[in-house]
Design a protein around this motif. Sequence first.
Motif, PDB file in Angstrom:
ATOM      1  N   PHE A 208       0.848  -1.197   0.000  1.00 22.45           N
ATOM      2  CA  PHE A 208       0.000   0.000   0.000  1.00 22.45           C
ATOM      3  C   PHE A 208       0.884   1.248   0.000  1.00 22.45           C
ATOM      4  O   PHE A 208       1.146   1.826   1.059  1.00 22.45           O
ATOM      5  CB  PHE A 208      -0.921  -0.005   1.229  1.00 22.45           C
ATOM      6  CG  PHE A 208      -1.719  -1.265   1.379  1.00 22.45           C
ATOM      7  CD1 PHE A 208      -2.818  -1.509   0.573  1.00 22.45           C
ATOM      8  CD2 PHE A 208      -1.349  -2.231   2.309  1.00 22.45           C
ATOM      9  CE1 PHE A 208      -3.546  -2.683   0.694  1.00 22.45           C
ATOM     10  CE2 PHE A 208      -2.066  -3.407   2.437  1.00 22.45           C
ATOM     11  CZ  PHE A 208      -3.169  -3.638   1.627  1.00 22.45           C
TER      12      PHE A 208
ATOM     13  N   LYS B 134      -3.835   5.108   6.659  1.00 19.97           N
ATOM     14  CA  LYS B 134      -4.536   5.831   5.590  1.00 19.97           C
ATOM     15  C   LYS B 134      -4.659   7.311   5.941  1.00 19.97           C
ATOM     16  O   LYS B 134      -5.424   8.037   5.297  1.00 19.97           O
ATOM     17  CB  LYS B 134      -5.926   5.229   5.363  1.00 19.97           C
ATOM     18  CG  LYS B 134      -5.917   3.817   4.795  1.00 19.97           C
ATOM     19  CD  LYS B 134      -5.631   3.812   3.305  1.00 19.97           C
ATOM     20  CE  LYS B 134      -5.711   2.395   2.730  1.00 19.97           C
ATOM     21  NZ  LYS B 134      -5.077   2.305   1.409  1.00 19.97           N
ATOM     22  N   TYR B 193      -8.846  -4.365   2.990  1.00 20.50           N
ATOM     23  CA  TYR B 193      -7.633  -3.802   3.591  1.00 20.50           C
ATOM     24  C   TYR B 193      -7.488  -4.313   5.019  1.00 20.50           C
ATOM     25  O   TYR B 193      -6.401  -4.652   5.472  1.00 20.50           O
ATOM     26  CB  TYR B 193      -7.751  -2.275   3.576  1.00 20.50           C
ATOM     27  CG  TYR B 193      -6.540  -1.523   4.061  1.00 20.50           C
ATOM     28  CD1 TYR B 193      -5.278  -1.801   3.563  1.00 20.50           C
ATOM     29  CD2 TYR B 193      -6.664  -0.515   5.006  1.00 20.50           C
ATOM     30  CE1 TYR B 193      -4.168  -1.096   4.006  1.00 20.50           C
ATOM     31  CE2 TYR B 193      -5.568   0.199   5.451  1.00 20.50           C
ATOM     32  CZ  TYR B 193      -4.317  -0.096   4.941  1.00 20.50           C
ATOM     33  OH  TYR B 193      -3.228   0.611   5.382  1.00 20.50           O
ATOM     34  N   GLN B 196      -5.583  -7.485   5.523  1.00 23.37           N
ATOM     35  CA  GLN B 196      -4.127  -7.352   5.408  1.00 23.37           C
ATOM     36  C   GLN B 196      -3.542  -6.830   6.712  1.00 23.37           C
ATOM     37  O   GLN B 196      -2.488  -7.269   7.160  1.00 23.37           O
ATOM     38  CB  GLN B 196      -3.778  -6.369   4.287  1.00 23.37           C
ATOM     39  CG  GLN B 196      -4.472  -6.660   2.978  1.00 23.37           C
ATOM     40  CD  GLN B 196      -3.617  -7.485   2.043  1.00 23.37           C
ATOM     41  OE1 GLN B 196      -2.418  -7.546   2.208  1.00 23.37           O
ATOM     42  NE2 GLN B 196      -4.238  -8.140   1.093  1.00 23.37           N
TER      43      GLN B 196
END
Lengths: 265, 265
Positions: A208, B134, B193, B196
């Motif tokens: 990512f 994020k 996500y 993961q």
Amino acid sequence: LDKEEHLGIALSGGKDSLTVLNLLNNLSKQNPKIKISAIAIDEGIHDYRDKTLKTAKEFCDQISIKLNIYSYKKEFGLTLDEMLKILNVKPCTICGIFRRYLLNKKSRELKFTKIATGHNLDDECQSIMMNQMKNNIGASARLGPKVGIVKDEKFIQRIKPLYLCTEKEVTTYAFINGLLDNFTECPNVSRSYRAQIRDMLNQMENKFPGTKYSIVNSFLQTLPMLKEKFKHESIKACVKCKEPSSKDVCNACHYVEKLKIVCEK
Amino acid sequence: LDKEEHLGIALSGGKDSLTVLNLLNNLSKQNPKIKISAIAIDEGIHDYRDKTLKTAKEFCDQISIKLNIYSYKKEFGLTLDEMLKILNVKPCTICGIFRRYLLNKKSRELKFTKIATGHNLDDECQSIMMNQMKNNIGASARLGPKVGIVKDEKFIQRIKPLYLCTEKEVTTYAFINGLLDNFTECPNVSRSYRAQIRDMLNQMENKFPGTKYSIVNSFLQTLPMLKEKFKHESIKACVKCKEPSSKDVCNACHYVEKLKIVCEK
């Protein structure tokens, strides 16, 4: 940076610190009020620090910067390699304590106004994550591009000019500018918690892209609140060495004492 | 919990939500002022939700708890499976928006005073890390054992009684108490996500036990500051459905609109 500075660049001889030195040296040429010197700590790590210090010396000679070197052997009586044979501690823990101790004390004696280190975005990201995964949030309050929470006249402000540069970016700059040492890595790193966190973060970043930037940017949003929360932590003077410390006896003196006791046995 | 409560237990039929129901049902027997009901959302996930809802129904019958079921099909016209064939969005994103929307609206209509969910320490740890990686720190301000920042009469307070229990602990409790469904996992999870991040955290926890606790405990130290920072975010009423929203049109209505537009084409 203030108007007049005598910046001490903390040099290891690796790509990050050589990059900082090169960048700030170029900056100082445009600004006569910024004076640059270098400082290096020789921990005494066989087959590693001797090599990187040689690189550091050569580069400082080349750009005519004074390099001040202080060694664990001379200051504490033993090299890190010798200390680790005596004490059962994690290498990076004790090494970090002694290095930061000398870096601050000697920079003050050299009358540096600030110390610039080569810490990059990857380093910071690892520190944030390490503190979080060890529930050591107070240590995170001391991170950031300008290190520390409480100002103390005995503390020389540390700054991280490469704070938002990734390790890849710094490596690229160092390579292009001919600063790259032969990818040496401290032999103790592989034993460290940091190396495990580094590998985990590299895996996440590969899957990512942008993960490391996000972690540091998230952190920068909470950092002012963390500094506010921990600003009341008092700074004492170590009863043994008078250097600043959060405890009565600073960590460096604590380990010096431990080494003496073990040696006397 | 306040003195008098009508708790709505958000049931999926998995081990976590059945554990919460079992625990709070036992609690309510000792305290007649706490009333318990269950609420479940049928997203319409073939070969998964139909099975877990069967488990949920059977358990509610067994302990004489009323189970209220609401489906995406009836409320929005399409199952999640059908929506995902039409829209090019991540399953967990759209599913989460619609589920939280229905959970809040229907709980209010059912006059629940609070909604208890099965979120455990592992779930919270994943959410903290996801938001950080994020750079979505505002979303983290809404985490914690009591969800949300701003109180709004249209928001039913969500609580997480299993907040400090690891997934392993909850699984063990569910197994011992005969609540364990056959380890079903939503078929969409593997694409997420979150999965993961879950794997990364499990790896770190295996290498360094206590990592998950540390992450959540570190987070709990910063959470009050985060809530303070984001408390001025205003809550509007969605212009379409009048449900609470941070935007003029809530996310649920946004996607309902999108689905209509796509269907009409």
